[in-house]
Design a protein around this motif. Structure first.
Motif, PDB file in Angstrom:
ATOM      1  N   ILE A   1     -55.260 -50.613  43.100  1.00 24.80           N
ATOM      2  CA  ILE A   1     -54.005 -49.901  42.868  1.00 24.80           C
ATOM      3  C   ILE A   1     -54.176 -48.762  41.867  1.00 24.80           C
ATOM      4  CG2 ILE A   1     -51.654 -50.125  41.964  1.00 24.80           C
ATOM      5  CD1 ILE A   1     -51.657 -52.995  43.128  1.00 24.80           C
ATOM      6  N   LEU A   2     -54.904 -49.000  40.782  1.00 26.17           N
ATOM      7  CA  LEU A   2     -55.108 -47.950  39.777  1.00 26.17           C
ATOM      8  C   LEU A   2     -56.451 -47.239  39.956  1.00 26.17           C
ATOM      9  CD1 LEU A   2     -53.758 -49.755  36.587  1.00 26.17           C
ATOM     10  CD2 LEU A   2     -52.563 -48.166  38.090  1.00 26.17           C
ATOM     11  N   GLY A   3     -57.435 -47.957  40.476  1.00 29.79           N
ATOM     12  CA  GLY A   3     -58.765 -47.366  40.636  1.00 29.79           C
ATOM     13  C   GLY A   3     -58.831 -46.331  41.736  1.00 29.79           C
ATOM     14  N   GLY A   4     -58.056 -46.509  42.793  1.00 28.63           N
ATOM     15  CA  GLY A   4     -58.044 -45.526  43.882  1.00 28.63           C
ATOM     16  C   GLY A   4     -57.601 -44.145  43.413  1.00 28.63           C
ATOM     17  N   PRO A   5     -56.434 -44.053  42.757  1.00 28.87           N
ATOM     18  CA  PRO A   5     -56.031 -42.750  42.230  1.00 28.87           C
ATOM     19  C   PRO A   5     -57.006 -42.207  41.186  1.00 28.87           C
ATOM     20  CG  PRO A   5     -54.128 -44.196  42.358  1.00 28.87           C
ATOM     21  CD  PRO A   5     -55.339 -45.034  42.670  1.00 28.87           C
ATOM     22  N   ALA A   6     -57.561 -43.103  40.368  1.00 29.87           N
ATOM     23  CA  ALA A   6     -58.531 -42.653  39.363  1.00 29.87           C
ATOM     24  C   ALA A   6     -59.784 -42.092  40.033  1.00 29.87           C
ATOM     25  CB  ALA A   6     -58.895 -43.803  38.424  1.00 29.87           C
ATOM     26  N   LEU A   7     -60.247 -42.748  41.076  1.00 36.91           N
ATOM     27  CA  LEU A   7     -61.428 -42.270  41.804  1.00 36.91           C
ATOM     28  C   LEU A   7     -61.148 -40.911  42.442  1.00 36.91           C
ATOM     29  CD1 LEU A   7     -64.322 -43.049  42.547  1.00 36.91           C
ATOM     30  CD2 LEU A   7     -63.412 -44.199  44.564  1.00 36.91           C
ATOM     31  N   PHE A   8     -59.955 -40.747  42.996  1.00 36.63           N
ATOM     32  CA  PHE A   8     -59.586 -39.445  43.551  1.00 36.63           C
ATOM     33  C   PHE A   8     -59.645 -38.366  42.467  1.00 36.63           C
ATOM     34  CE2 PHE A   8     -56.571 -36.061  44.275  1.00 36.63           C
ATOM     35  CZ  PHE A   8     -56.970 -35.605  45.511  1.00 36.63           C
ATOM     36  N   LEU A   9     -59.053 -38.652  41.319  1.00 34.72           N
ATOM     37  CA  LEU A   9     -59.048 -37.664  40.238  1.00 34.72           C
ATOM     38  C   LEU A   9     -60.453 -37.402  39.715  1.00 34.72           C
ATOM     39  CD1 LEU A   9     -55.854 -38.778  38.290  1.00 34.72           C
ATOM     40  CD2 LEU A   9     -56.112 -36.807  39.817  1.00 34.72           C
TER      41      LEU A   9
ATOM     42  N   LEU B   1     -53.845 -43.421  33.702  1.00 37.97           N
ATOM     43  CA  LEU B   1     -54.205 -44.552  34.571  1.00 37.97           C
ATOM     44  C   LEU B   1     -54.993 -45.604  33.787  1.00 37.97           C
ATOM     45  CD1 LEU B   1     -55.146 -42.657  37.835  1.00 37.97           C
ATOM     46  CD2 LEU B   1     -53.211 -44.211  37.521  1.00 37.97           C
ATOM     47  N   GLY B   2     -55.874 -45.148  32.924  1.00 38.67           N
ATOM     48  CA  GLY B   2     -56.619 -46.091  32.085  1.00 38.67           C
ATOM     49  C   GLY B   2     -55.722 -46.847  31.121  1.00 38.67           C
ATOM     50  N   LEU B   3     -54.743 -46.154  30.563  1.00 35.42           N
ATOM     51  CA  LEU B   3     -53.819 -46.804  29.635  1.00 35.42           C
ATOM     52  C   LEU B   3     -52.868 -47.760  30.342  1.00 35.42           C
ATOM     53  CD1 LEU B   3     -52.960 -43.803  27.276  1.00 35.42           C
ATOM     54  CD2 LEU B   3     -54.415 -45.784  26.770  1.00 35.42           C
ATOM     55  N   LEU B   4     -52.678 -47.559  31.635  1.00 34.32           N
ATOM     56  CA  LEU B   4     -51.812 -48.469  32.398  1.00 34.32           C
ATOM     57  C   LEU B   4     -52.445 -49.849  32.580  1.00 34.32           C
ATOM     58  CD1 LEU B   4     -50.284 -46.337  35.291  1.00 34.32           C
ATOM     59  CD2 LEU B   4     -49.056 -47.610  33.545  1.00 34.32           C
ATOM     60  N   ILE B   5     -53.758 -49.917  32.561  1.00 33.03           N
ATOM     61  CA  ILE B   5     -54.434 -51.198  32.837  1.00 33.03           C
ATOM     62  C   ILE B   5     -53.930 -52.314  31.930  1.00 33.03           C
ATOM     63  CG2 ILE B   5     -56.656 -52.405  32.852  1.00 33.03           C
ATOM     64  CD1 ILE B   5     -57.882 -49.709  33.797  1.00 33.03           C
TER      65      ILE B   5
ATOM     66  N   VAL C   1     -45.274 -53.145  39.802  1.00 33.13           N
ATOM     67  CA  VAL C   1     -45.223 -52.384  38.553  1.00 33.13           C
ATOM     68  C   VAL C   1     -46.449 -51.483  38.436  1.00 33.13           C
ATOM     69  CG1 VAL C   1     -45.172 -52.587  36.036  1.00 33.13           C
ATOM     70  CG2 VAL C   1     -43.826 -54.159  37.432  1.00 33.13           C
ATOM     71  N   ALA C   2     -47.626 -52.015  38.790  1.00 28.92           N
ATOM     72  CA  ALA C   2     -48.854 -51.206  38.750  1.00 28.92           C
ATOM     73  C   ALA C   2     -48.755 -50.049  39.743  1.00 28.92           C
ATOM     74  CB  ALA C   2     -50.065 -52.072  39.059  1.00 28.92           C
ATOM     75  N   GLY C   3     -48.242 -50.325  40.934  1.00 25.85           N
ATOM     76  CA  GLY C   3     -48.078 -49.274  41.932  1.00 25.85           C
ATOM     77  C   GLY C   3     -47.091 -48.210  41.490  1.00 25.85           C
ATOM     78  N   ALA C   4     -46.014 -48.640  40.871  1.00 24.57           N
ATOM     79  CA  ALA C   4     -45.025 -47.679  40.372  1.00 24.57           C
ATOM     80  C   ALA C   4     -45.635 -46.820  39.272  1.00 24.57           C
ATOM     81  CB  ALA C   4     -43.789 -48.411  39.865  1.00 24.57           C
ATOM     82  N   GLY C   5     -46.455 -47.428  38.427  1.00 25.49           N
ATOM     83  CA  GLY C   5     -47.120 -46.664  37.372  1.00 25.49           C
ATOM     84  C   GLY C   5     -48.086 -45.635  37.938  1.00 25.49           C
ATOM     85  N   ALA C   6     -48.886 -46.048  38.921  1.00 26.18           N
ATOM     86  CA  ALA C   6     -49.820 -45.110  39.556  1.00 26.18           C
ATOM     87  C   ALA C   6     -49.071 -43.984  40.250  1.00 26.18           C
ATOM     88  CB  ALA C   6     -50.718 -45.849  40.547  1.00 26.18           C
ATOM     89  N   THR C   7     -47.981 -44.325  40.908  1.00 30.53           N
ATOM     90  CA  THR C   7     -47.179 -43.311  41.581  1.00 30.53           C
ATOM     91  C   THR C   7     -46.585 -42.330  40.579  1.00 30.53           C
ATOM     92  OG1 THR C   7     -46.675 -44.850  43.374  1.00 30.53           O
ATOM     93  CG2 THR C   7     -45.204 -42.961  43.129  1.00 30.53           C
ATOM     94  N   ALA C   8     -46.115 -42.846  39.448  1.00 25.21           N
ATOM     95  CA  ALA C   8     -45.540 -41.974  38.419  1.00 25.21           C
ATOM     96  C   ALA C   8     -46.595 -41.012  37.862  1.00 25.21           C
ATOM     97  CB  ALA C   8     -44.939 -42.822  37.300  1.00 25.21           C
ATOM     98  N   VAL C   9     -47.806 -41.512  37.656  1.00 26.91           N
ATOM     99  CA  VAL C   9     -48.881 -40.653  37.145  1.00 26.91           C
ATOM    100  C   VAL C   9     -49.194 -39.546  38.150  1.00 26.91           C
ATOM    101  CG1 VAL C   9     -51.340 -40.582  36.557  1.00 26.91           C
ATOM    102  CG2 VAL C   9     -49.887 -42.388  35.616  1.00 26.91           C
ATOM    103  N   LEU C  10     -49.362 -39.912  39.424  1.00 23.46           N
ATOM    104  CA  LEU C  10     -49.684 -38.913  40.445  1.00 23.46           C
ATOM    105  C   LEU C  10     -48.536 -37.927  40.638  1.00 23.46           C
ATOM    106  CD1 LEU C  10     -51.519 -41.148  43.049  1.00 23.46           C
ATOM    107  CD2 LEU C  10     -52.520 -39.583  41.380  1.00 23.46           C
ATOM    108  N   ALA C  11     -47.304 -38.409  40.572  1.00 20.34           N
ATOM    109  CA  ALA C  11     -46.150 -37.510  40.680  1.00 20.34           C
ATOM    110  C   ALA C  11     -46.109 -36.558  39.482  1.00 20.34           C
ATOM    111  CB  ALA C  11     -44.859 -38.308  40.765  1.00 20.34           C
ATOM    112  N   GLY C  12     -46.456 -37.061  38.314  1.00 22.73           N
ATOM    113  CA  GLY C  12     -46.508 -36.201  37.126  1.00 22.73           C
ATOM    114  C   GLY C  12     -47.534 -35.092  37.268  1.00 22.73           C
ATOM    115  N   ILE C  13     -48.684 -35.417  37.852  1.00 18.40           N
ATOM    116  CA  ILE C  13     -49.715 -34.396  38.081  1.00 18.40           C
ATOM    117  C   ILE C  13     -49.207 -33.355  39.073  1.00 18.40           C
ATOM    118  CG2 ILE C  13     -52.012 -33.990  39.062  1.00 18.40           C
ATOM    119  CD1 ILE C  13     -52.789 -36.763  37.908  1.00 18.40           C
TER     120      ILE C  13
END
Length: 136
Positions: free
Chosen positions: A57-65, A90-94, A104-116
């Protein structure tokens, strides 16, 4: 359109092409991993959290970035601050979502990507598309 121009302008076009292909491979791997992670939290959004799920959930977006940052460096000779901040977020979300449901993890990852995405749109507003840097 920018990548071919950057490759053509590079001192070593063959090397630049291979590097671009590798960064795309990392980005695609991140998209696939994120897709698997999001499917996990869609199937069982409120279940007991599993550390393996956080990797997806968090590693996928991190790997993309992580793939996108060197790609930007290859094309524009810079890395967007929004992507670095996104990786940090994403690291701080862990630890914040370690014991939370996958939703909750998915919502956090989505919020980070939406922020970018919002930061990129804000940066690009009323500007001409950025040309690739000439790599000499």
């Amino acid at each position: 359109m920018l990548l071919p121009r950057a490759i053509t302008a590079a001192r070593e076009p063959a090397r630049q092409s291979v590097a671009a292909a590798l960064t795309h491979l990392v980005m695609i791997s991140g998209v696939v991993l994120a897709g698997a992670g999001f499917e996990l939290y869609i199937i069982e959004p409120t279940s007991r959290p599993e550390p393996n799920w956080l990797v997806a959930i968090l590693g996928g977006p991190a790997l993309f970035l992580l793939g996108r940052a060197p790609f930007e460096l290859q094309v524009f000779r810079r890395i967007s601050l929004s992507r670095l901040i996104g990786l940090l977020a994403l690291g701080l979300l862990i630890p914040a979502v370690w014991h939370a449901p996958p939703l909750v993890a998915g919502a956090g990852a989505t919020a980070v990507l939406a922020g970018i995405a919002v930061a990129d749109a804000w940066h690009a507003r009323s500007r001409e598309p950025e040309p690739p840097a000439l790599l000499m």
